[in-house]
Design a protein around this motif. Structure first.
Motif, PDB file in Angstrom:
ATOM      1  N   ALA A  58       0.854  -1.208   0.000  1.00  0.00           N
ATOM      2  CA  ALA A  58       0.000   0.000   0.000  1.00  0.00           C
ATOM      3  C   ALA A  58       0.888   1.255   0.000  1.00  0.00           C
ATOM      4  N   ALA A  59       1.996   1.204   0.757  1.00  0.00           N
ATOM      5  CA  ALA A  59       2.901   2.365   0.827  1.00  0.00           C
ATOM      6  C   ALA A  59       3.547   2.607  -0.545  1.00  0.00           C
ATOM      7  N   LYS A  60       3.905   1.515  -1.232  1.00  0.00           N
ATOM      8  CA  LYS A  60       4.495   1.665  -2.582  1.00  0.00           C
ATOM      9  C   LYS A  60       3.478   2.285  -3.525  1.00  0.00           C
ATOM     10  N   GLU A  61       2.219   1.832  -3.433  1.00  0.00           N
ATOM     11  CA  GLU A  61       1.186   2.386  -4.307  1.00  0.00           C
ATOM     12  C   GLU A  61       0.956   3.874  -3.975  1.00  0.00           C
ATOM     13  N   ALA A  62       0.874   4.180  -2.672  1.00  0.00           N
ATOM     14  CA  ALA A  62       0.690   5.584  -2.268  1.00  0.00           C
ATOM     15  C   ALA A  62       1.864   6.431  -2.774  1.00  0.00           C
ATOM     16  N   ALA A  63       3.069   5.866  -2.715  1.00  0.00           N
ATOM     17  CA  ALA A  63       4.269   6.618  -3.122  1.00  0.00           C
ATOM     18  C   ALA A  63       4.180   7.026  -4.588  1.00  0.00           C
ATOM     19  N   THR A  64       3.748   6.105  -5.440  1.00  0.00           N
ATOM     20  CA  THR A  64       3.725   6.433  -6.870  1.00  0.00           C
ATOM     21  C   THR A  64       2.457   7.180  -7.268  1.00  0.00           C
ATOM     22  N   GLU A  65       1.322   6.870  -6.588  1.00  0.00           N
ATOM     23  CA  GLU A  65       0.043   7.478  -6.986  1.00  0.00           C
ATOM     24  C   GLU A  65      -0.186   8.866  -6.386  1.00  0.00           C
ATOM     25  N   LEU A  66       0.360   9.076  -5.163  1.00  0.00           N
ATOM     26  CA  LEU A  66      -0.044  10.295  -4.441  1.00  0.00           C
ATOM     27  C   LEU A  66       1.141  11.125  -3.913  1.00  0.00           C
ATOM     28  N   LEU A  67       2.160  10.408  -3.407  1.00  0.00           N
ATOM     29  CA  LEU A  67       3.231  11.134  -2.712  1.00  0.00           C
ATOM     30  C   LEU A  67       4.285  11.682  -3.685  1.00  0.00           C
ATOM     31  N   SER A  68       4.306  11.177  -4.894  1.00  0.00           N
ATOM     32  CA  SER A  68       5.329  11.674  -5.836  1.00  0.00           C
ATOM     33  C   SER A  68       4.684  12.011  -7.183  1.00  0.00           C
ATOM     34  N   ASN A  69       5.405  12.836  -7.937  1.00  0.00           N
ATOM     35  CA  ASN A  69       4.998  13.131  -9.319  1.00  0.00           C
ATOM     36  C   ASN A  69       5.968  12.361 -10.217  1.00  0.00           C
ATOM     37  N   PRO A  70       5.509  11.225 -10.776  1.00  0.00           N
ATOM     38  CA  PRO A  70       6.419  10.333 -11.506  1.00  0.00           C
ATOM     39  C   PRO A  70       7.146  11.010 -12.677  1.00  0.00           C
ATOM     40  N   ILE A  71       6.641  12.146 -13.130  1.00  0.00           N
ATOM     41  CA  ILE A  71       7.283  12.824 -14.273  1.00  0.00           C
ATOM     42  C   ILE A  71       8.582  13.487 -13.821  1.00  0.00           C
ATOM     43  N   ILE A  72       8.611  14.013 -12.611  1.00  0.00           N
ATOM     44  CA  ILE A  72       9.805  14.763 -12.174  1.00  0.00           C
ATOM     45  C   ILE A  72      10.466  14.173 -10.937  1.00  0.00           C
ATOM     46  N   GLU A  73       9.853  13.134 -10.341  1.00  0.00           N
ATOM     47  CA  GLU A  73      10.405  12.601  -9.097  1.00  0.00           C
ATOM     48  C   GLU A  73      10.574  11.085  -9.164  1.00  0.00           C
ATOM     49  N   ASN A  74      11.541  10.579  -8.380  1.00  0.00           N
ATOM     50  CA  ASN A  74      11.748   9.144  -8.207  1.00  0.00           C
ATOM     51  C   ASN A  74      11.419   8.749  -6.774  1.00  0.00           C
ATOM     52  N   VAL A  75      10.797   7.577  -6.617  1.00  0.00           N
ATOM     53  CA  VAL A  75      10.617   7.010  -5.278  1.00  0.00           C
ATOM     54  C   VAL A  75      11.911   6.252  -4.978  1.00  0.00           C
ATOM     55  N   VAL A  76      12.697   6.724  -4.024  1.00  0.00           N
ATOM     56  CA  VAL A  76      14.015   6.103  -3.820  1.00  0.00           C
ATOM     57  C   VAL A  76      14.032   5.121  -2.659  1.00  0.00           C
ATOM     58  N   ARG A  77      12.949   5.108  -1.857  1.00  0.00           N
ATOM     59  CA  ARG A  77      12.965   4.171  -0.717  1.00  0.00           C
ATOM     60  C   ARG A  77      11.548   4.006  -0.163  1.00  0.00           C
ATOM     61  N   VAL A  78      11.165   2.760   0.081  1.00  0.00           N
ATOM     62  CA  VAL A  78       9.918   2.453   0.799  1.00  0.00           C
ATOM     63  C   VAL A  78      10.301   1.339   1.761  1.00  0.00           C
ATOM     64  N   GLU A  79      10.376   1.634   3.046  1.00  0.00           N
ATOM     65  CA  GLU A  79      10.986   0.683   3.979  1.00  0.00           C
ATOM     66  C   GLU A  79      10.340   0.777   5.355  1.00  0.00           C
ATOM     67  N   ALA A  80      10.091  -0.392   5.952  1.00  0.00           N
ATOM     68  CA  ALA A  80       9.602  -0.414   7.340  1.00  0.00           C
ATOM     69  C   ALA A  80      10.777  -0.045   8.236  1.00  0.00           C
ATOM     70  N   VAL A  81      10.526   0.784   9.249  1.00  0.00           N
ATOM     71  CA  VAL A  81      11.616   1.162  10.162  1.00  0.00           C
ATOM     72  C   VAL A  81      11.216   0.805  11.586  1.00  0.00           C
ATOM     73  N   GLU A  82      12.259   0.488  12.390  1.00  0.00           N
ATOM     74  CA  GLU A  82      12.016   0.144  13.789  1.00  0.00           C
ATOM     75  C   GLU A  82      11.443   1.338  14.525  1.00  0.00           C
ATOM     76  N   GLU A  83      10.626   1.051  15.520  1.00  0.00           N
ATOM     77  CA  GLU A  83      10.104   2.152  16.365  1.00  0.00           C
ATOM     78  C   GLU A  83      11.182   2.710  17.266  1.00  0.00           C
TER      79      GLU A  83
END
Lengths: 83, 83
Positions: A58-83
């Motif tokens: 879901a985070a990967k989908e959100a990253a490409t669909e909503l959080l980034s503009n694929p024309i000018i931006e790259n998603v460089v990391r989608v990663e679970a992090v420790e609390e």
């Protein structure tokens, strides 16, 4: 609670005026160690429980669909992090 | 060439309208996995050669002096990254 970090950066070929402005300001605080500065976005997505593969997908989908503009931006990391 | 990543996030107690707007938009693309979204900044600082301790110290200083507003933001990461 779990957390996923999504990092988005401008594509290398895209002009980054903000980064250039910062690079130009660094000498004013006595810093000349860097040859370039680029500015992107960092998101933290919190989940109810531990991060599942479904959450990561879901985070990967959100990253490409909503959080980034694929024309000018790259998603460089989608990663679970420790609390 | 070396690279240092600097991550800046809003302090937890600071209102994050951008994050709230994104959280509110996610269901429109069918995503309801997340309980909160926070948006911060990610910088990439390039160095001439390999990253040295002096470069890391300069990046830390730049992070607090120029790249973040210490009143509302935390520097959450200053780290050399592989090319």
């Amino acid at each position: 609670m779990g957390r996923i970090v999504v990092d988005i950066m401008p594509k290398p070929e895209i002009l980054d005026p903000q980064g250039k402005a910062i690079l130009g300001a660094l000498p004013r605080i006595g810093i000349d160690s860097f040859t370039s500065v680029r500015q992107g976005k960092r998101f933290e997505l919190a989940t109810e429980g531990e991060v599942t593969q479904k959450d990561l997908d879901a985070a990967k989908e959100a990253a490409t669909e909503l959080l980034s503009n694929p024309i000018i931006e790259n998603v460089v990391r989608v990663e679970a992090v420790e609390e």
